[in-house]
Scaffold this active site. Structure first.
Site, PDB file in Angstrom:
ATOM      1  N   GLY A   1       0.783  -1.237   0.000  1.00 12.16           N
ATOM      2  CA  GLY A   1       0.000   0.000   0.000  1.00 12.16           C
ATOM      3  C   GLY A   1       0.806   1.273   0.000  1.00 12.16           C
ATOM      4  O   GLY A   1       0.238   2.364   0.044  1.00 12.16           O
TER       5      GLY A   1
ATOM      6  N   CYS B   1     -14.186   3.570 -27.352  1.00 10.48           N
ATOM      7  CA  CYS B   1     -15.480   4.178 -27.612  1.00 10.48           C
ATOM      8  C   CYS B   1     -16.205   4.449 -26.296  1.00 10.48           C
ATOM      9  O   CYS B   1     -17.209   3.809 -25.976  1.00 10.48           O
ATOM     10  CB  CYS B   1     -16.284   3.243 -28.513  1.00 10.48           C
ATOM     11  SG  CYS B   1     -17.629   4.096 -29.276  1.00 10.48           S
ATOM     12  N   GLU B   2     -15.652   5.342 -25.524  1.00 10.81           N
ATOM     13  CA  GLU B   2     -16.169   5.730 -24.199  1.00 10.81           C
ATOM     14  C   GLU B   2     -15.755   7.181 -23.984  1.00 10.81           C
ATOM     15  O   GLU B   2     -14.559   7.498 -24.079  1.00 10.81           O
ATOM     16  CB  GLU B   2     -15.456   4.970 -23.068  1.00 10.81           C
ATOM     17  CG  GLU B   2     -15.698   3.533 -22.906  1.00 10.81           C
ATOM     18  CD  GLU B   2     -16.987   3.154 -22.211  1.00 10.81           C
ATOM     19  OE1 GLU B   2     -17.553   3.971 -21.456  1.00 10.81           O
ATOM     20  OE2 GLU B   2     -17.421   2.038 -22.443  1.00 10.81           O
TER      21      GLU B   2
ATOM     22  N   TYR C   1     -10.575   4.951 -11.321  1.00 10.16           N
ATOM     23  CA  TYR C   1     -10.344   5.613 -10.022  1.00 10.16           C
ATOM     24  C   TYR C   1     -10.102   7.117 -10.163  1.00 10.16           C
ATOM     25  O   TYR C   1      -9.589   7.728  -9.232  1.00 10.16           O
ATOM     26  CB  TYR C   1      -9.081   5.052  -9.344  1.00 10.16           C
ATOM     27  CG  TYR C   1      -8.904   3.572  -9.305  1.00 10.16           C
ATOM     28  CD1 TYR C   1      -9.734   2.773  -8.533  1.00 10.16           C
ATOM     29  CD2 TYR C   1      -7.860   2.964  -9.997  1.00 10.16           C
ATOM     30  CE1 TYR C   1      -9.531   1.409  -8.461  1.00 10.16           C
ATOM     31  CE2 TYR C   1      -7.649   1.600  -9.929  1.00 10.16           C
ATOM     32  CZ  TYR C   1      -8.501   0.833  -9.166  1.00 10.16           C
ATOM     33  OH  TYR C   1      -8.290  -0.515  -9.090  1.00 10.16           O
TER      34      TYR C   1
HETATM   35  C1  PLP Z   1      -3.212  -8.310   0.203  1.00  8.12           C
HETATM   36  C2  PLP Z   1      -2.522  -7.270  -0.580  1.00  8.12           C
HETATM   37  N1  PLP Z   1      -1.192  -7.138  -0.442  1.00  8.12           N
HETATM   38  C3  PLP Z   1      -0.514  -6.217  -1.157  1.00  8.12           C
HETATM   39  C4  PLP Z   1      -1.143  -5.378  -2.045  1.00  8.12           C
HETATM   40  C5  PLP Z   1      -0.296  -4.421  -2.792  1.00  8.12           C
HETATM   41  O1  PLP Z   1      -0.614  -3.136  -2.600  1.00  8.12           O
HETATM   42  P1  PLP Z   1       0.257  -1.986  -3.295  1.00  8.12           P
HETATM   43  O2  PLP Z   1       0.339  -2.315  -4.720  1.00  8.12           O
HETATM   44  O3  PLP Z   1      -0.528  -0.771  -3.029  1.00  8.12           O
HETATM   45  O4  PLP Z   1       1.566  -1.985  -2.619  1.00  8.12           O
HETATM   46  C6  PLP Z   1      -2.536  -5.471  -2.207  1.00  8.12           C
HETATM   47  C7  PLP Z   1      -3.256  -4.545  -3.093  1.00  8.12           C
HETATM   48  O5  PLP Z   1      -3.822  -3.558  -2.643  1.00  8.12           O
HETATM   49  C8  PLP Z   1      -3.232  -6.452  -1.465  1.00  8.12           C
HETATM   50  O6  PLP Z   1      -4.547  -6.604  -1.623  1.00  8.12           O
HETATM   51  N1  LYS Z   2      -5.861  -1.870  -8.754  1.00  2.00           N
HETATM   52  C1  LYS Z   2      -5.675  -0.847  -7.763  1.00  2.00           C
HETATM   53  C2  LYS Z   2      -4.943  -1.271  -6.546  1.00  2.00           C
HETATM   54  C3  LYS Z   2      -5.055  -2.697  -6.191  1.00  2.00           C
HETATM   55  C4  LYS Z   2      -5.796  -3.012  -5.004  1.00  2.00           C
HETATM   56  C5  LYS Z   2      -5.513  -4.433  -4.696  1.00  2.00           C
HETATM   57  N2  LYS Z   2      -6.003  -4.846  -3.424  1.00  2.00           N
HETATM   58  C6  LYS Z   2      -5.064   0.368  -8.413  1.00  2.00           C
HETATM   59  O1  LYS Z   2      -4.874   0.374  -9.587  1.00  2.00           O
HETATM   60  O2  LYS Z   2      -4.794   1.349  -7.773  1.00  2.00           O
END
Ligand code: PLP
Ligand code: LYS
Length: 433
Positions: free
Chosen positions: A247, A360-361, A333
């Site tokens: 995250g 096409c959006e 997002y």
């Molecule tokens: C369980 C888990 N671990 C790790 C991540 C990786 O997150 P990030 O790519 O934001 O580091 C995610 C995605 O949000 C996740 O769902």
């Molecule tokens: N796909 C998301 C994050 C992944 C979340 C996974 N748990 C993004 O593009 O920001």
């Protein structure tokens, strides 16, 4: 990556990993996804050195959903990382790449029996249990196959990270994990401890993605210690691993102010050290699961400029040959990015435009407002920081083939995923009439 940190040559061409990006666009065609592998390695090493300095045992488990291909798993293997997978497809790709099975964690809120069997048959490192059905399914599989496996419990700690609501995962109202507020964690713990084929090695929680503040992680570290202390008192069980998920936010535009990995890690680890000491718990091993931060800044999407629409008193639309099929994030997002004209790096900025995709959006706008030099058809636009959740979330919407992926490093380029062809698009189709 801030555009001022980019390298260019005397011709005003953007240089990626020592390679001329304009030549890449001509050689492989566009849209093209390019990864600067040295940048990936640099980020991995900065995570490693921050964690080394804590003197704790740790693992970095790359979240492969951010970008998962054979070549990527090979780089991870070379860098001796762990990885986490969330599907049979990611697991298959990792194994096909020769990635060591014992360094794979398997996540997912609805793993199928087939996926669990695949994980057991390949003796992966750990299955991160997410729900009660999974405990039951895995128990049956392990009994049938007369084998055992490491597991962790994914907990929903009740912590809301400050990020887009679609990418929050730690709040109570989440589809992932065992709810701590209603003691589901204790029920799951008791069930798992009673299954001799499951070796419970730790607890996991992930609070969300693209997070800039350390507070959520500090709250999570505190909560994990609290949970571990509770479990010790009630069940005489102490988890040896705390996996705090990923995250860690990155900078897509100058509005984003990411905190360095070292700050996150320092805060997380010092909280764990202090709190375990006062709770009388042993120091756990700390695992993290960064995805975006490892590959995001290393990725670039190259597009060729085509048509343009000018509307009196409004921003013009500069249309490119890709869009939401290779990067859904702006549409999904409202994610913001920056772009440069890869063949005009030294040209003066001339105007602000919308950079629009070809899908096409009306929502297929890659960048709502970008300052650029005057562009012409044939110019190459490089969108920055597209390495995470871009190619991995790509689709064939409008039956557009997905782009090729190229790795660049030390002045060399290597095609690592071929461009899809029109034949690929119909490969699985069957006649009806
Ligand atoms: C369980 C888990 N671990 C790790 C991540 C990786 O997150 P990030 O790519 O934001 O580091 C995610 C995605 O949000 C996740 O769902
Ligand atoms: N796909 C998301 C994050 C992944 C979340 C996974 N748990 C993004 O593009 O920001």
């Amino acid at each position: 990556m801030i555009s001022s940190e980019l390298n260019s040559d005397n011709n005003g061409h953007l240089i990626l990993g020592g390679v001329d990006s304009v030549e890449l666009a001509h050689k492989y065609g566009t849209p093209l996804v390019v990864y600067d592998v040295e940048e990936i390695r640099k980020t991995i090493n900065s995570f490693k050195s921050s964690l080394d300095s804590t003197c704790l045992k740790y693992e970095i488990s790359y979240a492969s959903k951010a970008f998962a291909t054979v070549a990527m798993y090979q780089v991870l293997k070379q860098e001796k990382l762990h990885t986490d997978v969330v599907s049979g497809g990611e697991l298959y790709t990792a194994l096909k790449a020769g990635f060591p099975a014992n360094k794979i964690s398997f996540h997912g809120n609805n793993k199928s029996r087939e996926e669990l069997e695949m994980a057991v048959d390949n003796k992966i490192g750990v299955i991160i249990l997410d729900n009660f059905l999974e405990i039951k399914l895995l128990k049956e599989i392990l009994e049938e196959k007369d084998t055992s496996i490491n597991v962790m419990l994914r907990l929903t700690p009740g912590i809301s990270a400050h990020t887009h609501e679609y990418i929050q995962t730690g709040q109570v109202d989440s589809k992932f994990g065992f709810d701590v507020q209603s003691d589901q964690d204790k029920e799951a713990l008791q069930q798992v401890l009673a299954i001799p084929q499951m070796k419970l090695i730790g607890i996991h929680a992930h609070i969300g993605s693209q997070i800039f503040g350390v507070d959520g992680f500090v709250g999570l570290a505190n909560k994990m210690v609290e949970i571990a202390a509770d479990w010790k008192k009630e069940f005489d069980y102490t988890p040896q691993i705390f996996n705090l998920g990923g995250g860690f936010g990155i900078s897509y535009t100058d509005e984003d102010e990411p905190i360095g990995a070292n700050v996150f890690i320092d805060k997380i680890v010092s909280t764990i050290k202090e709190q375990t000491k006062s709770a009388g718990l042993p120091l756990p091993e700390v695992w993290i699961e960064p995805g975006r931060s490892i590959v995001g800044p290393a990725g670039f999407n190259l597009y060729t400029v085509g048509s343009r629409k000018d509307i009196p008193d409004m921003l013009s639309y500069v249309n490119v040959d890709g869009g939401m099929g290779d990067n859904i994030r702006p549409a999904l997002y409202q994610a913001k990015y920056e772009a440069v004209v890869a063949n005009k790096m030294n040209a003066d900025i001339d105007e602000e435009v919308h950079i629009a995709g070809k899908y096409c959006e009306s929502g297929d706008i890659l960048i709502d407002k970008q300052a650029l030099p005057k562009t012409e058809p044939g110019d190459v636009i490089a969108m920055l920081d597209t390495g995470a959740y871009g190619y991995s979330m790509a689709s064939n919407y409008n039956r557009n083939p997905r782009p090729a992926v190229v790795f660049v490093e030390n002045g060399k380029d290597k095609l690592v995923v071929k461009r899809e062809t029109f034949e690929d698009l119909t490969r699985l189709d069957e006649d009806y009439i």
